[in-house]
Write a protein that holds these residues in place. Structure first.
Motif, PDB file in Angstrom:
ATOM      1  N   ILE A 118       1.504  42.828  26.817  1.00  0.00           N
ATOM      2  CA  ILE A 118       1.977  42.033  25.690  1.00  0.00           C
ATOM      3  C   ILE A 118       0.908  42.070  24.605  1.00  0.00           C
ATOM      4  N   PRO A 119       1.300  42.197  23.315  1.00  0.00           N
ATOM      5  CA  PRO A 119       0.314  42.219  22.228  1.00  0.00           C
ATOM      6  C   PRO A 119      -0.680  41.073  22.338  1.00  0.00           C
ATOM      7  N   GLN A 120      -1.904  41.314  21.913  1.00  0.00           N
ATOM      8  CA  GLN A 120      -3.014  40.392  22.111  1.00  0.00           C
ATOM      9  C   GLN A 120      -2.723  38.987  21.612  1.00  0.00           C
ATOM     10  N   LYS A 121      -2.025  38.887  20.474  1.00  0.00           N
ATOM     11  CA  LYS A 121      -1.764  37.556  19.919  1.00  0.00           C
ATOM     12  C   LYS A 121      -0.852  36.738  20.827  1.00  0.00           C
ATOM     13  N   GLN A 122      -0.016  37.450  21.658  1.00  0.00           N
ATOM     14  CA  GLN A 122       0.861  36.744  22.569  1.00  0.00           C
ATOM     15  C   GLN A 122       0.123  36.235  23.799  1.00  0.00           C
ATOM     16  N   ASN A 123      -1.025  36.824  24.083  1.00  0.00           N
ATOM     17  CA  ASN A 123      -1.781  36.412  25.256  1.00  0.00           C
ATOM     18  C   ASN A 123      -2.347  35.006  25.107  1.00  0.00           C
ATOM     19  N   ARG A 124      -2.313  34.461  23.897  1.00  0.00           N
ATOM     20  CA  ARG A 124      -2.855  33.124  23.662  1.00  0.00           C
ATOM     21  C   ARG A 124      -1.832  32.019  23.893  1.00  0.00           C
ATOM     22  N   SER A 126      13.223  37.389  25.093  1.00  0.00           N
ATOM     23  CA  SER A 126      12.115  36.991  24.240  1.00  0.00           C
ATOM     24  C   SER A 126      10.979  38.011  24.265  1.00  0.00           C
ATOM     25  N   LEU A 127      10.825  38.694  25.403  1.00  0.00           N
ATOM     26  CA  LEU A 127       9.754  39.679  25.560  1.00  0.00           C
ATOM     27  C   LEU A 127      10.073  40.986  24.847  1.00  0.00           C
ATOM     28  N   LEU A 128      11.327  41.378  24.854  1.00  0.00           N
ATOM     29  CA  LEU A 128      11.721  42.682  24.305  1.00  0.00           C
ATOM     30  C   LEU A 128      11.256  42.916  22.868  1.00  0.00           C
ATOM     31  N   PRO A 129      11.491  41.976  21.926  1.00  0.00           N
ATOM     32  CA  PRO A 129      11.027  42.230  20.545  1.00  0.00           C
ATOM     33  C   PRO A 129       9.508  42.234  20.393  1.00  0.00           C
ATOM     34  N   LYS A 130       8.781  41.816  21.413  1.00  0.00           N
ATOM     35  CA  LYS A 130       7.320  41.821  21.352  1.00  0.00           C
ATOM     36  C   LYS A 130       6.730  43.166  21.772  1.00  0.00           C
ATOM     37  N   ILE A 131       7.487  43.945  22.551  1.00  0.00           N
ATOM     38  CA  ILE A 131       6.972  45.236  23.026  1.00  0.00           C
ATOM     39  C   ILE A 131       7.707  46.420  22.419  1.00  0.00           C
ATOM     40  N   VAL A 132       8.720  46.119  21.567  1.00  0.00           N
ATOM     41  CA  VAL A 132       9.510  47.176  20.924  1.00  0.00           C
ATOM     42  C   VAL A 132       9.490  46.964  19.420  1.00  0.00           C
ATOM     43  N   LYS A 133       9.401  48.037  18.665  1.00  0.00           N
ATOM     44  CA  LYS A 133       9.415  47.928  17.212  1.00  0.00           C
ATOM     45  C   LYS A 133      10.781  47.448  16.724  1.00  0.00           C
ATOM     46  N   THR A 134      10.776  46.771  15.588  1.00  0.00           N
ATOM     47  CA  THR A 134      12.002  46.187  15.050  1.00  0.00           C
ATOM     48  C   THR A 134      13.098  47.224  14.868  1.00  0.00           C
ATOM     49  N   GLU A 135      12.748  48.406  14.358  1.00  0.00           N
ATOM     50  CA  GLU A 135      13.758  49.436  14.115  1.00  0.00           C
ATOM     51  C   GLU A 135      14.305  50.032  15.405  1.00  0.00           C
ATOM     52  N   GLN A 136      13.680  49.712  16.547  1.00  0.00           N
ATOM     53  CA  GLN A 136      14.143  50.235  17.834  1.00  0.00           C
ATOM     54  C   GLN A 136      14.884  49.182  18.665  1.00  0.00           C
ATOM     55  N   LEU A 137      15.011  47.978  18.128  1.00  0.00           N
ATOM     56  CA  LEU A 137      15.590  46.889  18.902  1.00  0.00           C
ATOM     57  C   LEU A 137      17.026  47.172  19.331  1.00  0.00           C
ATOM     58  N   THR A 138      17.849  47.680  18.413  1.00  0.00           N
ATOM     59  CA  THR A 138      19.245  47.954  18.750  1.00  0.00           C
ATOM     60  C   THR A 138      19.340  48.966  19.881  1.00  0.00           C
ATOM     61  N   ARG A 139      18.557  50.046  19.783  1.00  0.00           N
ATOM     62  CA  ARG A 139      18.571  51.064  20.832  1.00  0.00           C
ATOM     63  C   ARG A 139      18.024  50.494  22.148  1.00  0.00           C
ATOM     64  N   ALA A 140      16.979  49.690  22.059  1.00  0.00           N
ATOM     65  CA  ALA A 140      16.404  49.096  23.266  1.00  0.00           C
ATOM     66  C   ALA A 140      17.405  48.174  23.956  1.00  0.00           C
ATOM     67  N   ASN A 141      18.111  47.364  23.161  1.00  0.00           N
ATOM     68  CA  ASN A 141      19.123  46.477  23.730  1.00  0.00           C
ATOM     69  C   ASN A 141      20.288  47.256  24.315  1.00  0.00           C
ATOM     70  N   SER A 142      20.669  48.353  23.663  1.00  0.00           N
ATOM     71  CA  SER A 142      21.781  49.156  24.176  1.00  0.00           C
ATOM     72  C   SER A 142      21.411  49.799  25.511  1.00  0.00           C
ATOM     73  N   MET A 143      20.178  50.287  25.608  1.00  0.00           N
ATOM     74  CA  MET A 143      19.731  50.874  26.875  1.00  0.00           C
ATOM     75  C   MET A 143      19.667  49.813  27.971  1.00  0.00           C
ATOM     76  N   THR A 144      19.194  48.625  27.601  1.00  0.00           N
ATOM     77  CA  THR A 144      19.104  47.539  28.574  1.00  0.00           C
ATOM     78  C   THR A 144      20.481  47.111  29.053  1.00  0.00           C
ATOM     79  N   GLN A 145      21.411  46.896  28.094  1.00  0.00           N
ATOM     80  CA  GLN A 145      22.759  46.470  28.464  1.00  0.00           C
ATOM     81  C   GLN A 145      23.494  47.554  29.238  1.00  0.00           C
TER      82      GLN A 145
END
Length: 411
Positions: free
Chosen positions: A196-202, A131-150
Motif C-alpha cells: 500500500i502507498p506509504q501515505k496509507q501506512n499511517r 477501498s484498497l483497489l483505487p490505492k494500488i491501481v491508477k485512476t485510468e485503470q480502475l474500470t479495467r481493474a474492476n472488470s477483471m475483478t468482477q
C-alpha cells in the motif's frame, strides 16, 4: 508499442495480481461452501425448507457486517482486514469440518449458526477490497481493474459449485471443508504482501474516531453528494426489480412459460452466467473512461427493454440469446458505477460509501424475493411480473437522466 505496454501494465502490478487471486479464492470458497451446505441439507438431512433459514442467516448478518466493514476499511489497513476475514472464515470452516468428521449428522441449527459467522466475516471483505483497489491501481485503470475483478468473481461463482460437486463425489464433506479452509488461509496470508502507498501506512497511527460518528458521516456524505445519491438509487432500484423477477423467476419461467425441463433451465442459467462473464471481459477491453454515467443510464434502459422482451419469449433458443444479452448488461452497468464511486469519492470515505451502496442493494434482494413470491401466490404469471418489473427500470432511468444531470455528465 506504448499502448500495448499500458494495456498489460495492470497484470504487471504484483499488488493487483495478489488482490485478484485473493478475491477469486474468497469467492470460490464461498460458492463451494454454499453448494456443500445446500446439498447436505437437501440430500442428507432431507430438509429442503431449511435452506431458506440458512440463506437468511447468511445474508442478514452479512448486510450489517458490510456496514461495519466499510467503517473499518476507512480507518485501518485494508489488507489486514481482508486477512482477518479470510483467516476467520477458514477457522469457522475448519471447525465445521471437525463436526462433520465426528458426527454422523450435523444438525441444521449448527449449519445456520455457521452460515451466520460466514456472513459476518465475509461481509467485511468486500468493502476492504473496494477501498484498497483505487490505492494500488491508477485512476485510468480502475474500470479495467474492476472488470477483471468482477469477471474473476463471476467465473469463481460459476465454477465453485461445479468443482464442489465433482469433489464431493470422490471425497468426504470434512476433507473438502479442510481444503477450502487451507485455500482461504493461503489467500489471507497472501494479501498481507500487498504493498500500500506509504501515505496509507499511517492509517493505523491516526487517533480512533467514534464508530457511530464515522458511520453517520458515511450516510450523510453518500446522501448529500448528488452523484453518490444517484448511484445509490440506481443500485437499489436495479436489485429490487431485477433480483426477484429474474433470479428467482428463471426456473419458474423455464418450466411454466417455456415448458422446459431441468436441462433447459441449465441452458438459460448458464446463458446468464456466460453473459455476465462476457460483459466483464468486454468492459475490461473497452476500459471506458469518458461518459460513464450517461452510458450507464442508457444500459439500464436497455436492460429494462431486455426484461420486457424476455418476458414475451416462448422459444428456448431465443430465450437463451436474450438472457445472454441481459447477463452482459449486468456487469456493464455495475462496473462503471463502482469505478465512478472509487474515482469521485473522498479517499477516506470510499470504504463506507461502497459498503452502504452494496448493503442497500443487498438488503432489497430478500424484499424482491418476497414481493415476487407474493405476486406468484396471487396467481400472477411470472412473465407478467417480469414485464411489469421492466417499467420501473425505464422510469428510473428517465427520472435520473432529467433530475440528476450530474450522473449523465460524469466521466
Amino acid at each position: 508499442m506504448i499502448k500495448q505496454e499500458k494495456k498489460f501494465n495492470l497484470l504487471g502490478s504484483k499488488s493487483f495480481v495478489v488482490l485478484l487471486i485473493a478475491t477469486v479464492a474468497s469467492s470460490l470458497s464461498l460458492s463451494m461452501f454454499m453448494f456443500i451446505q445446500s446439498w447436505y441439507v437437501v440430500a442428507e438431512l432431507n430438509k429442503e425448507a431449511g435452506l431458506g433459514i440458512i440463506m437468511i442467516c447468511l445474508t442478514v448478518p452479512r448486510m450489517f457486517s458490510m456496514i461495519i466493514g466499510g467503517v473499518l476499511a476507512d480507518q485501518k489497513r485494508q489488507n489486514r482486514i481482508m486477512f482477518l476475514s479470510d483467516s476467520s472464515t477458514a477457522i469457522v470452516l475448519f471447525g465445521l469440518a471437525i463436526l462433520f468428521m465426528y458426527f454422523n449428522e450435523v444438525p441444521i441449527w449448527i449449519l445456520a449458526i455457521n452460515a451466520a459467522f460466514i456472513g459476518i466475516f465475509g461481509g467485511i471483505f468486500e468493502p476492504a477490497r473496494d477501498s484498497l483497489l483505487p490505492k494500488i491501481v491508477k485512476t485510468e485503470q480502475l474500470t479495467r481493474a474492476n472488470s477483471m475483478t468482477q469477471g474473476a468473481i463471476q467465473i469463481a461463482l460459476f465454477s465453485g459449485p461445479l468443482l464442489a460437486g465433482l469433489l464431493i463425489s470422490v471425497i468426504s464433506y470434512h476433507l473438502l471443508l479442510i481444503i477450502i479452509s487451507l485455500l482461504l488461509c493461503l489467500s489471507g496470508i497472501g494479501v498481507l504482501f500487498i504493498k500500500i502507498p506509504q501515505k496509507q501506512n499511517r492509517l493505523d497511527e491516526q487517533p480512533e474516531i467514534n464508530f457511530i460518528n464515522n458511520l453517520k458521516e458515511g450516510f450523510v456524505y453518500t446522501w448529500q453528494e448528488p452523484l453518490m445519491r444517484g448511484i445509490f438509487i440506481i443500485a437499489m432500484v436495479s436489485n429490487l426489480f431485477i433480483s426477484g423477477p429474474l433470479m428467482m423467476g428463471l426456473p419458474i419461467f423455464v418450466r411454466g412459460v417455456l415448458d422446459g425441463n431441468s436441462l433447459d433451465f441449465s441452458f438459460v442459467q448458464g446463458g446468464l452466467t456466460f453473459g455476465m462473464i462476457a460483459g466483464s471481459v468486454l468492459i475490461g477491453v473497452i476500459n471506458m473512461k469518458k461518459n460513464r454515467g450517461a452510458y450507464t443510464l442508457y444500459l439500464i434502459a436497455l436492460q429494462g427493454v431486455g426484461m420486457l422482451v424476455f418476458s414475451q419469449i416462448q422459444t428456448l433458443s431465443i430465450a437463451v440469446i436474450v438472457i445472454i444479452i441481459i447477463g452482459v448488461l449486468i456487469p456493464a452497468i455495475n462496473i462503471p458505477l463502482v469505478s465512478m464511486v472509487q474515482t469521485y469519492t473522498d479517499e477516506n470515505k470510499v470504504g463506507r460509501v461502497m459498503s452502504l451502496i452494496r448493503t442497500g442493494s443487498l438488503g432489497l434482494i430478500p424484499l424482491s424475493y418476497a414481493i415476487t413470491s407474493s405476486l406468484l401466490g396471487l396467481g400472477i404469471d411470472i412473465n407478467v411480473i417480469m414485464a411489469w418489473s421492466s417499467l420501473p427500470l425505464l422510469a428510473c432511468t428517465a427520472i435520473l437522466f432529467i433530475l440528476v444531470p450530474v450522473i449523465r455528465k460524469t466521466d
